[in-house]
Design an enzyme around this catalytic site. Structure first.
Site, PDB file in Angstrom:
ATOM      1  N   LYS C  85       0.857  -1.190   0.000  1.00  0.00           N
ATOM      2  CA  LYS C  85       0.000   0.000   0.000  1.00  0.00           C
ATOM      3  C   LYS C  85       0.893   1.241   0.000  1.00  0.00           C
ATOM      4  O   LYS C  85       1.945   1.259   0.658  1.00  0.00           O
ATOM      5  CB  LYS C  85      -0.889  -0.032   1.261  1.00  0.00           C
ATOM      6  CG  LYS C  85      -1.975   1.028   1.309  1.00  0.00           C
ATOM      7  CD  LYS C  85      -2.877   0.815   2.539  1.00  0.00           C
ATOM      8  CE  LYS C  85      -4.000   1.834   2.626  1.00  0.00           C
ATOM      9  NZ  LYS C  85      -4.893   1.572   3.781  1.00  0.00           N
ATOM     10  N   SER C 160      -9.830   1.483   2.593  1.00  0.00           N
ATOM     11  CA  SER C 160      -8.914   2.268   1.796  1.00  0.00           C
ATOM     12  C   SER C 160      -7.833   1.454   1.089  1.00  0.00           C
ATOM     13  O   SER C 160      -7.243   1.935   0.130  1.00  0.00           O
ATOM     14  CB  SER C 160      -8.232   3.302   2.692  1.00  0.00           C
ATOM     15  OG  SER C 160      -7.415   2.662   3.661  1.00  0.00           O
ATOM     16  N   SER C 184     -10.139  -0.957   6.785  1.00  0.00           N
ATOM     17  CA  SER C 184      -9.497  -0.709   5.491  1.00  0.00           C
ATOM     18  C   SER C 184      -8.771  -1.910   4.891  1.00  0.00           C
ATOM     19  O   SER C 184      -8.335  -1.852   3.748  1.00  0.00           O
ATOM     20  CB  SER C 184      -8.522   0.459   5.596  1.00  0.00           C
ATOM     21  OG  SER C 184      -9.222   1.673   5.533  1.00  0.00           O
TER      22      SER C 184
END
Lengths: 103, 524, 498
Positions: C85, C160, C184
């Site tokens: 990420k 996310s 997330s």
């Protein structure tokens, strides 16, 4: 809906957080913040008398410290590599007059 | 503007201090392993943590926590076992994360105090102390033999981190005003910093100065900081307000920021007292504002008016673990407490028979304490006998020399404690006069030779042979019959003239005590 | 190696192939990068690929194999394509947090968890898209365009960590790392049918992860099998002296995968199964999953989490407060976006932060600043921390009766782009995930088939007590026995030659 923050408050918050908002944005942000703050209302309504706060998810966490021993850090070039502006091996910023220059 | 003495007749000054001290004796910063070094090339001691890089996390330095606990124990504080670090938010370019990691409502050290002995000229700044009988107390003041003791409360000492340094370019003398841009160096960012806050218990600029001096002496003794006011490792802010004598309410205070010498602290506060009195007496209002003392202009100038209380959005730092200090941790620190200046003074008085006055002034500065202690050790068995003349040497000659030579490191001069003992022994044995002793003191510093050698070299030996002195006395009296008549007629002040003539005849080497004695015998 | 399909392979398969010299690590790296170049145009999971670092790491693995050593001596991820990420610092790469604010920022250091994967032998493929600064549940707030769900390109992958989920679902990486502040990892895991683990707070170091909510954030893996997720967690967990909140965890998360569910006590919260907003298709699949565990010998017990509603409010107080503070460092001085041409710092600050942050980031910063202001703090922030005490107590009580709590990961399957625009209803998609972050416990989303109405993946959430993450892994492995390993999304499986 209850008015939690006024446009004037929002201008104050924008100034504190150093985010420029134009007048339309102030209006919209005031609406948005009031919506969100209203949705937080339940937290103000619980009976929490006598409930101790828990500031850390790991309850037993305490006294974490390191020894006073030097560790390698950045070279001067690494430190400055991301600087938007630099001069004389320092970070360069425009005039800070008006930034509460009492420190 | 009235003088401070005049102002203080009608007004009482209420002063509190906020003292910042960098823990310069540590190896590394507060929350990262970057080296602490003053004066390094810009931005050469940084890492993700102290540069506030995205994703970096702080880890506290154990030695810094030990140091603040030590500072708390040395200033009679309660050590708070359960504390947390907080984030204090404000955006300013020298603060890499734009929040300062500091402590919240509970600091590591709470509710301490220091007693200040105020005497001599300094005591004159405070009124009414001499109305008290010795040992009598009024408010926080207790009358002593030669002045008074002021009891000063310490609200708290908390742990925090210092900011980076900025240089302002394009304005005058590196000032922000007029600068077109600034340069930021983060070497200092994250330096462990302790902040001590006093209660508003100080009443005169002299008390403020003495408090800072005493605190500095304690921190130096603890070995937690070099306490250099010039380099900024020890800094003071002074909060000051006035109130009418007899009033118990506080007036509006102003804050003098970043004072970097004892003299500036005293003079800035003294000026502020006069300025505030003038404003108030003319019916004006004091604004809550921060002011800067300009020593060259001898006045304070406004830096910022605080319209509302600052709102720093403080909250507990979720990246840092709370503290739950164990008794063992605290006791381990307590075991490291060295002898503190007040304890040392008590010991000097007890062991060497010094007066309380001499003893406490001996521990006021590092150079006085260290010289006196080393000299006493050197003196060995005769230390108790020589202590008083040694104290005089330290408090008069050495102090005068250090005051006259700003920044001198007395320990690095040729006047070693051993030479001090030698000098004091010559004096005690009446081999030289006290006037000669001063000359020898200067000569040792100048020539880097032993006092004994200087005395011999310069033929300075004091003549204490009664026969030789008597001959000279007789000569002088015989040469000045008119003066002798006048003396006998009541002008006894002429004794000084006769002594001077004798000393002159003996090239300054006569023992003044003996000359005096013989003259008085013969004239009366 | 022709025809070798790395996209659908797991960790053990790739490592076996490497050891048997069916292919080299460099070939794995090159094939993975080639596949990203080709397939990621549609998905947009990657914001940056790291060719040089991938090849360099792969060459090291090949050298070890050539020297005749077993590659597992390198570590559990030896030769495995991994991606991160984009809130994770990897030295020399951009770490943008999908924000204009950090578009030009090049990491001068590496996050501990990323370093751990590389030291364990991972081949770093690149950095993955996300909601800006992790503020969102759809990856639509990325300043560089949204990531698409490999199961249906018209739909969001969740967020996310949408890029991390989509990359695994599309077979663009074997495993990825994401971060979970309020769901997330688990919600995009559910939306993309991947095994998505948010471990107990403190299991994985947060050092080098750009912080959103410091007391809530935790890093965890996405994978297509429970074992791959466990192996990855083995590599990244453990104490880090650079993170005060990291714990000395030395659990082998693969240890009890083969034990089966027999004898486990699985907690069900009846109120959650009847929650408003929970879609029928998700409810059905989650109940099925529970039944499968019962069939495998687990006992289903009812438990209660009475303060779950309070947890929602607490989260929406604590998250913005911590985010406001964490994001104050983005000021145009040391790094990050600097609005040009300002003669005074105040103007530069305000324009840089106004133009560098997207609308959601600006909103949360301002909200957090308000909630922490004098007089307001006691009304919201302090009670939120008191609620944390209640939530923790709820879980403690519940876990007296069970080893794992089972519930949906998300009330619904993946939604279409733009379908949910109102911030408040967007927040509702976090309803099953948030309590866990408040308490700091572990939880994971485990694929449990496709919803009957949307034909999209549904995730069942398995939660376990603090530092008992092995419990949920064990239950997840039992479910995997039923459902099989998570497949690459059909369209991308086809492109992978299946």
């Amino acid at each position: 809906m209850a008015q939690h923050v006024t446009e004037r408050d929002v201008r104050g918050i924008a100034e504190y957080t150093r985010i420029h908002l134009d007048e339309d944005e102030v209006k919209q942000m005031t609406v948005d913040l009031n919506d969100i703050i209203e949705s937080l209302k339940p937290i103000t309504e619980y009976d929490l008398d006598g409930v101790e706060p828990t500031f850390h998810p790991i309850g037993s966490l305490s006294n974490v410290m390191r020894e006073d021993v030097e560790k390698p850090g950045f070279t001067q070039e690494e430190a400055l590599a991301n600087a938007p502006a630099r001069q004389d091996d320092c970070f360069l910023i425009p005039s800070i007059l008006g930034e509460g220059g009492d420190r | 503007m009235k003088t401070m003495e005049e102002v203080l007749q009608d007004w009482e000054a209420v002063i509190g201090l906020e003292v910042h001290c960098e823990l310069t004796k540590l190896e590394t910063k507060m929350f990262c392993g970057c080296k602490l070094e003053f004066g390094a090339e810009p931005n050469t001691h940084t890492c993700p943590v102290c540069l506030g890089m995205p994703g970096a996390l702080p880890v506290p330095n154990r030695a810094a926590i030990q140091s603040i606990v030590l500072a708390g124990l040395a200033t009679n504080c309660d050590i708070e076992k359960h504390t947390m670090f907080y984030r204090k938010g404000y955006m300013y370019p020298d603060m890499a994360k734009n929040f300062q990691t500091t402590q919240g409502p509970k600091a590591f050290c709470m509710r301490g105090w220091l007693d200040l002995a105020v005497d001599g000229r300094g005591a004159k700044e405070r009124l009414f102390w001499d109305d008290l009988a010795e040992g009598e107390t009024s408010e926080n003041m207790t009358r002593t033999a030669d002045g008074y003791t002021a009891h000063v409360g310490i609200t708290r000492i908390h742990m925090e981190e210092d900011a980076g340094k900025m240089v302002h370019i394009g304005g005058g003398e590196g000032r922000i005003a007029g600068a077109t841009h600034s340069l930021v160096d983060y070497n200092r960012a994250g330096t462990p910093l302790i902040e001590l806050v006093t209660e508003p218990d100080l009443r005169t600029p002299e008390e403020a100065r003495l408090f800072m001096q005493k605190l500095r002496q304690i921190f130096l003794t603890l070995g937690i900081s070099d306490c250099s006011m010039e380099e900024g490792s020890l800094r003071a802010d002074g909060n000051i307000s006035l109130r009418r004598r007899g009033s118990t309410e506080f007036g509006t205070k102003t804050e003098l920021k970043n004072i970097n010498s004892f003299k500036n602290l005293h003079d800035g506060l003294a000026y502020e007292i006069c300025r505030q009195a003038e404003v108030l007496e003319e019916g004006g209002v004091i604004y809550q504002e921060t002011r800067h003392w300009d020593p060259s202009a001898k006045r304070t100038i406004v830096m910022r008016v605080k319209e509302t209380a600052d709102d720093y959005r403080m909250f507990p730092d979720p990246d840092l673990a709370p503290y739950d200090l164990s008794d063992e941790f605290i006791e381990n620190v307590r075991a490291k407490l060295p002898e503190l200046p007040d304890q040392k003074a008590a010991r000097f008085a007890a062991d060497f028979g010094l007066s309380a006055y001499d003893a406490r002034h001996l521990v006021e500065h590092r150079f006085t304490t260290e010289f006196f202690e080393a000299a006493c050790e050197e003196a060995g068995d005769s230390a108790r006998d020589l202590a008083k003349p040694l104290a005089n040497l330290v408090l008069n000659d050495i102090t005068a020399y250090v005051n006259a030579n700003e920044g001198v490191d007395f320990a690095a001069t040729p006047f070693t404690p051993a030479r001090g003992v030698q000098l004091v022994k010559l004096l005690a044995a009446d081999e030289i006069s006290s006037k000669q002793a001063k000359e020898v003191f200067a000569a040792v510093l100048e020539d880097d030779k032993d006092p004994q050698a200087i005395v011999e070299e310069r033929g300075m030996k004091q003549v204490s042979d009664t026969g030789a002195i008597e001959a000279v006395v007789d000569e002088v009296l015989a040469a000045n019959p008119d003066k002798v008549e006048q003396y006998k007629g009541g002008k006894t002040g002429l004794i000084g003239f006769f002594v001077g003539q004798c000393m002159k005849a003996m090239k300054g080497q006569g023992n003044p005590k003996l000359i005096n004695q013989l003259l008085e015998q013969k004239l009366n | 190696m022709a025809g070798t399909n790395f996209a659908t392979m797991g960790i053990r398969e790739i490592q076996a192939g490497l050891m048997n010299e069916e292919f080299t690590a460099v070939e794995v790296a090159e094939a993975s990068l080639a596949r990203i170049a080709e397939q990621d145009k549609d998905v947009h999971a990657f914001l940056e690929t790291t060719e040089e670092q991938a090849i360099e790491a792969a060459e090291k693995i090949d050298m070890v194999i050539d020297s005749g050593l077993d590659i597992t001596v390198i570590g559990p991820l030896a030769g495995i394509p991994v991606a991160y990420k984009d809130n994770m610092n990897l030295q020399g790469t951009h770490t943008t947090c999908a924000s204009r604010m950090l578009e030009s920022y090049v990491s001068p250091y590496t996050a501990t968890c990323v370093r751990n994967t590389i030291e364990a032998g991972a081949i770093p493929l690149g950095k993955l898209n996300m909601d800006e600064f992790a503020f969102g549940s759809s990856t639509e707030t990325s300043a560089f365009g949204p990531t698409r769900n490999p199961w249906d390109l018209e739909r969001v992958p969740g967020g996310s960590s949408g890029g991390s989920a989509a990359a695994v679902a599309a077979g663009l990486a074997t495993v990825t790392l994401g971060s979970d502040t309020g769901g997330s990892i688990r919600q995009p895991g559910s939306f993309t049918g991947t095994v998505a683990v948010k471990p107990t707070y403190g299991v994985v170091s947060r050092y080098g992860i750009v912080a959103f909510g410091s007391s809530l954030d935790q890093v965890g893996p996405f994978a297509r099998s429970v074992e791959d997720a466990a192996l990855t967690l083995n590599a990244i967990s453990g104490h880090d002296p650079l993170d005060c909140t990291s714990q000395p965890v030395d659990t082998d998360f693969t240890a009890n995968l083969a034990e089966g569910a027999k004898g486990m006590r699985i907690g069900i919260v009846p109120a959650f199964m009847d929650a408003e907003g929970l879609t029928h298709e998700v409810k059905v699949k989650v109940e099925e999953a529970a039944e499968h565990l019962r069939a495998a010998g687990a006992e289903l017990v009812e438990v209660d989490l009475p303060n779950a509603q309070a947890a929602m409010s607490a989260y929406y107080v604590l998250g913005p407060c911590e985010a406001f503070s964490n994001l104050s460092r983005f000021d145009s001085v040391r790094y990050g976006y600097c609005d040009p041409g300002h003669k005074d710092l105040g103007g530069q600050y305000e324009a840089s932060r106004a133009n560098g942050f997207g609308p959601e980031a600006r909103r949360r910063i301002m909200l957090g600043s308000y909630l922490l202001s004098a007089g307001v703090y006691d009304k919201y922030y302090y009670p939120a921390q008191q609620v944390r005490t209640l939530i923790t107590a709820d879980y403690t009580r519940a876990y007296e009766k069970c080893d794992v709590i089972l519930m949906p990961a998300s009330p619904r399957t993946a939604f279409k782009f733009g379908e949910i625009s109102d911030p408040t209803s967007m927040y509702l998609s976090d309803m099953f995930t948030i309590s866990l972050n408040i308490a700091g416990n572990g939880g994971m989303s485990m694929p449990c088939g496709l919803g009957a109405d949307t034909n999209l993946p549904v995730g069942v959430q398995l939660q376990s007590p603090q530092f008992k993450d092995e419990n949920m892994f064990r239950a997840a492995a039992a479910l995997e026995q039923v459902y099989g390993k998570a497949p690459v999304a059909p369209a991308f499986a086809a492109k992978a030659g299946e």
